[in-house]
Design an enzyme around this catalytic site. Structure first.
Site, PDB file in Angstrom:
ATOM      1  N   THR A 190      -4.826 -42.349  14.612  1.00 21.57           N
ATOM      2  CA  THR A 190      -5.037 -41.531  13.431  1.00 21.57           C
ATOM      3  C   THR A 190      -6.294 -40.714  13.705  1.00 21.57           C
ATOM      4  O   THR A 190      -7.046 -40.997  14.647  1.00 21.57           O
ATOM      5  CB  THR A 190      -5.245 -42.385  12.164  1.00 21.57           C
ATOM      6  OG1 THR A 190      -6.216 -43.378  12.442  1.00 21.57           O
ATOM      7  CG2 THR A 190      -3.951 -43.044  11.718  1.00 21.57           C
ATOM      8  N   TYR A 243       4.870 -22.484   6.882  1.00 21.74           N
ATOM      9  CA  TYR A 243       5.876 -23.324   7.554  1.00 21.74           C
ATOM     10  C   TYR A 243       5.882 -23.002   9.046  1.00 21.74           C
ATOM     11  O   TYR A 243       5.839 -21.823   9.425  1.00 21.74           O
ATOM     12  CB  TYR A 243       7.280 -23.070   6.984  1.00 21.74           C
ATOM     13  CG  TYR A 243       7.731 -24.164   6.047  1.00 21.74           C
ATOM     14  CD1 TYR A 243       7.753 -25.484   6.472  1.00 21.74           C
ATOM     15  CD2 TYR A 243       8.134 -23.874   4.744  1.00 21.74           C
ATOM     16  CE1 TYR A 243       8.155 -26.495   5.621  1.00 21.74           C
ATOM     17  CE2 TYR A 243       8.534 -24.885   3.885  1.00 21.74           C
ATOM     18  CZ  TYR A 243       8.546 -26.196   4.332  1.00 21.74           C
ATOM     19  OH  TYR A 243       8.945 -27.200   3.500  1.00 21.74           O
ATOM     20  N   GLU A 246       7.827 -25.186  11.685  1.00 20.04           N
ATOM     21  CA  GLU A 246       8.603 -26.126  12.504  1.00 20.04           C
ATOM     22  C   GLU A 246       8.691 -25.659  13.951  1.00 20.04           C
ATOM     23  O   GLU A 246       8.905 -24.461  14.209  1.00 20.04           O
ATOM     24  CB  GLU A 246      10.033 -26.279  11.953  1.00 20.04           C
ATOM     25  CG  GLU A 246      10.155 -27.346  10.904  1.00 20.04           C
ATOM     26  CD  GLU A 246      10.174 -26.759   9.509  1.00 20.04           C
ATOM     27  OE1 GLU A 246       9.468 -25.742   9.299  1.00 20.04           O
ATOM     28  OE2 GLU A 246      10.882 -27.312   8.663  1.00 20.04           O
ATOM     29  N   LYS A 283     -10.446 -41.941  11.026  1.00 17.14           N
ATOM     30  CA  LYS A 283     -11.280 -43.152  11.011  1.00 17.14           C
ATOM     31  C   LYS A 283     -12.599 -42.835  11.743  1.00 17.14           C
ATOM     32  O   LYS A 283     -13.343 -41.980  11.294  1.00 17.14           O
ATOM     33  CB  LYS A 283     -10.490 -44.319  11.595  1.00 17.14           C
ATOM     34  CG  LYS A 283      -9.240 -44.649  10.740  1.00 17.14           C
ATOM     35  CD  LYS A 283      -8.497 -45.856  11.216  1.00 17.14           C
ATOM     36  CE  LYS A 283      -7.367 -46.221  10.282  1.00 17.14           C
ATOM     37  NZ  LYS A 283      -6.032 -45.863  10.780  1.00 17.14           N
ATOM     38  N   ARG A 303      -6.903 -36.711   7.368  1.00 17.38           N
ATOM     39  CA  ARG A 303      -5.864 -37.750   7.441  1.00 17.38           C
ATOM     40  C   ARG A 303      -4.698 -37.194   8.235  1.00 17.38           C
ATOM     41  O   ARG A 303      -3.926 -36.361   7.741  1.00 17.38           O
ATOM     42  CB  ARG A 303      -5.385 -38.154   6.041  1.00 17.38           C
ATOM     43  CG  ARG A 303      -6.489 -38.600   5.112  1.00 17.38           C
ATOM     44  CD  ARG A 303      -5.947 -39.339   3.920  1.00 17.38           C
ATOM     45  NE  ARG A 303      -5.648 -40.702   4.325  1.00 17.38           N
ATOM     46  CZ  ARG A 303      -6.572 -41.658   4.438  1.00 17.38           C
ATOM     47  NH1 ARG A 303      -7.841 -41.410   4.180  1.00 17.38           N
ATOM     48  NH2 ARG A 303      -6.221 -42.862   4.809  1.00 17.38           N
ATOM     49  N   ASP A 342      -2.691 -48.237  20.545  1.00 24.30           N
ATOM     50  CA  ASP A 342      -2.928 -47.657  19.216  1.00 24.30           C
ATOM     51  C   ASP A 342      -4.428 -47.798  18.961  1.00 24.30           C
ATOM     52  O   ASP A 342      -4.910 -48.870  18.607  1.00 24.30           O
ATOM     53  CB  ASP A 342      -2.101 -48.420  18.181  1.00 24.30           C
ATOM     54  CG  ASP A 342      -2.321 -47.896  16.770  1.00 24.30           C
ATOM     55  OD1 ASP A 342      -3.310 -47.166  16.543  1.00 24.30           O
ATOM     56  OD2 ASP A 342      -1.518 -48.240  15.892  1.00 24.30           O
TER      57      ASP A 342
HETATM   58  N1  DSN Z   1      -4.650 -48.900   6.862  1.00 30.21           N
HETATM   59  C1  DSN Z   1      -5.351 -48.924   8.108  1.00 30.21           C
HETATM   60  C2  DSN Z   1      -6.573 -49.771   8.060  1.00 30.21           C
HETATM   61  O1  DSN Z   1      -7.162 -49.873   7.008  1.00 30.21           O
HETATM   62  O2  DSN Z   1      -6.961 -50.324   9.071  1.00 30.21           O
HETATM   63  C3  DSN Z   1      -4.465 -49.296   9.229  1.00 30.21           C
HETATM   64  O3  DSN Z   1      -3.477 -48.351   9.309  1.00 30.21           O
END
Ligand code: DSN
Length: 416
Positions: free
Chosen positions: A195, A24, A26, A198, A204, A169
Site C-alpha cells: 500500500t 477516466y 482505463e 503507511k 490510500r 507484501d
Molecule cells: N489494515 C491494515 C493494517 O492496519 O495493518 C492491513 O491491511
C-alpha cells in the site's frame, strides 16, 4: 499511533484533491481506452519510474485501488482458482489476503498457513515442512503485525526449493525499505506489493512490482500483473491517487526521508524499551521496525478492547490486536498494536517516546479491575459501561491533558 496510519504532506493532499479526479483512463500510459489522457499519462509514468527507482525493480503497476486488490492481482497473475497458496496466519500477524478463510484468498484458493513461535519469530521449520508437504504455487512473506525484520532470504530458500512464486507484501514497511531502515526484498522475491499510505506516507492506494528475479522465473509475469489489475479486477484508475503516489514517491526518494525512516525505528525501539520499563509486556520483547505489540495477558485474556478504549479516552489512538497464540478471539484479542510512523511525522523523538510510554502504562493500569465477561451476550453492555466509566477516570483525564499539551507542541499542517 496505529502503525498502519500516517500523516501525508500538503503536496500529497493537494494531488489527491486535484482535477485528476475528473478523468477516466482505463488502460495504461500510451494505451488508453479514452482520449484526453496526455497529462494522466505523464503522472502515471512518473509514478512508475519513481516506484522502479525506489525499489530497484524493472516493472511497477501503480493502479491498484488499495492493498487487497493489489494482492488479488498477484493471485490472478500466478494462480488458478483452487491452487494451493501459503501465508502467515492472521492471528499470528499475517494479512487477510494471505489465505485467511473469510477473505477471497481463502475462499477461491486452498490456503496453508504458517505461524510464529512463542518468541514472536516466524517458525521456519513449520513453513518449510508445510511448503514441502503442500507444494504451494504462491507463498507470501509480509504481515500486518510482525515486530521483527522480515526474513526474505530464508523464505526465498523455501519458495525456491518447491518452485513457488514468492510475493513480499511490504505494505507496513515500504517507507522503511526506501529509507534504508529495513532490508529490501527485491533480490529475493518475484513480486512486491505495497500500500502507499503507511510508512511510505502517500495516498490510500497500492502498487505491485515485479523484480528481476520475477522476470527470470516468468518473462511475462509483469504483463500478467498488468492484465490482472486491468481489466482483470479493476476499471478506471484513480488518477488523483496515482498523481499523489508520484508525489509521495518523489518525497520518499529525497535524502531527508532516510532520516525520517531511521527515526521511525529509533522511536519504536525507544517506545518499546520505555513501555517495558513501565511494566508492560511486549511480544518478542521489543521491535526491529515501526510497530510493537503489547501482550495484555498478564492482566487478562481478551483485554485489548479495554486498553484500546482507555487510551482512546486518554487521546491516544491505537488498535486492539491478536498476539501469537492468543487465548481469546480476533474481535476480543489479548493485545494492542502501537506504531511510531505518524508521531515521527509530527517531529517527535526519543524524549517524547519516554513520556508517551509512561502515559500509556498509566492509562492501561486503570483498566486492571475490568475483565471481559465469560458470557458472550454480556460483553457489549459491559464494554459500553466501561467506556463511560473510563472517560471519567481522573488518571486517564490527566493523561489526556498531557497528550493535548504534547500534540500542541508538534502541530500538523501549520498555517493550513
Ligand atoms: N489494515 C491494515 C493494517 O492496519 O495493518 C492491513 O491491511
Amino acid at each position: 499511533m496505529i502503525p498502519s496510519e500516517n500523516f501525508v504532506s500538503k503536496a500529497v493532499l493537494e494531488a489527491m484533491g486535484s482535477v485528476f479526479t475528473n478523468k477516466y483512463s482505463e488502460g495504461y500510459p500510451g494505451k488508453r481506452y479514452y482520449g484526453g489522457n496526455e497529462f494522466v499519462d505523464k503522472a502515471e509514468n512518473l509514478a512508475i519510474e519513481r516506484a522502479k527507482k525506489a525499489f530497484g525493480v524493472p516493472r511497477a503497476n501503480v493502479q491498484p485501488y488499495s492493498g487487497t486488490p493489489a494482492n488479488f492481482a498477484v493471485y490472478l497473475a500466478t494462480c488458478q482458482p483452487g491452487d494451493t497458496i501459503m501465508g502467515q496466519a492472521l492471528p499470528d500477524g499475517g494479512h487477510l489476503t494471505h489465505g485467511w478463510k473469510t477473505s477471497f484468498s481463502g475462499i477461491f484458493y486452498k490456503p496453508v498457513q504458517y505461524h510464529v513461535k512463542a518468541d514472536g519469530y516466524i517458525d521456519f521449520e513449520e513453513a518449510r515442512r508445510l511448503a514441502r508437504e503442500n507444494k504451494p504455487r504462491l507463498i507470501w512473506v509480509g504481515a500486518s503485525a510482525y515486530v521483527r525484520q522480515f526474513p526474505f532470504k530464508e523464505m526465498a530458500e523455501i519458495a525456491d526449493e518447491v518452485g513457488a512464486y514468492l510475493a513480499a507484501d511490504v505494505a507496513h514497511i515500504s517507507g522503511l525499505i526506501i529509507g534504508g531502515a529495513h532490508p529490501s526484498p527485491a533480490p529475493y522475491v518475484h513480486i512486491i506489493t505495497t500500500t502507499t499510505h503507511k510508512t511510505l506516507r502517500g495516498p490510500r492506494g497500492a502498487m505491485v512490482m515485479v523484480t528481476e528475479k520475477g522476470l527470470q522465473k516468468d518473462p511475462e509475469l509483469a504483463d500478467k500483473i498488468d492484465k490482472a489489475v486491468f481489466p482483470g479486477l479493476q476499471g478506471g484508475p484513480h488518477d488523483q491517487t496515482t498523481t499523489a503516489i508520484a508525489v509521495a514517491l518523489g518525497e520518499a526518494l529525497k535524502p531527508e526521508f532516510r532520516d525520517y525512516a531511521h527515526q521511525i525505528v529509533r522511536n519504536a525501539k525507544a517506545l518499546a524499551d520505555a513501555l517495558m520499563k513501565n511494566g508492560l509486556k511486549l511480544v518478542s520483547n521489543g521491535t526491529e521496525n515501526h510497530l510493537m505489540l503489547v501482550d495484555l495477558t498478564p492482566i487478562a485474556k481478551g483485554h485489548g478492547v479495554f486498553a484500546q478504549e482507555a487510551l482512546e479516552a486518554a487521546g491516544i489512538t491505537v488498535n486492539k490486536n491478536t498476539i501469537p497464540l492468543d487465548p481469546s478471539s480476533p474481535f476480543y484479542p489479548s493485545g494492542i498494536r502501537l506504531g511510531t510512523p505518524a508521531i515521527t511525522t509530527r517531529g517527535m523523538k526519543e524524549p517524547e517516546m519516554e513520556k508517551i510510554a509512561k502515559w500509556i502504562a498509566e492509562a492501561v493500569n486503570e483498566t486492571k479491575n475490568y475483565k471481559l465477561p465469560a458470557e458472550k451476550a454480556e460483553i457489549g453492555e459491559y464494554v459500553k459501561k466501561f467506556k463511560e466509566e473510563i472517560k471519567g477516570n481522573a488518571a486517564v483525564k490527566n493523561v489526556r491533558e498531557n497528550v493535548r499539551e504534547l500534540c500542541g507542541r508538534f502541530p500538523l499542517y501549520k498555517g493550513m
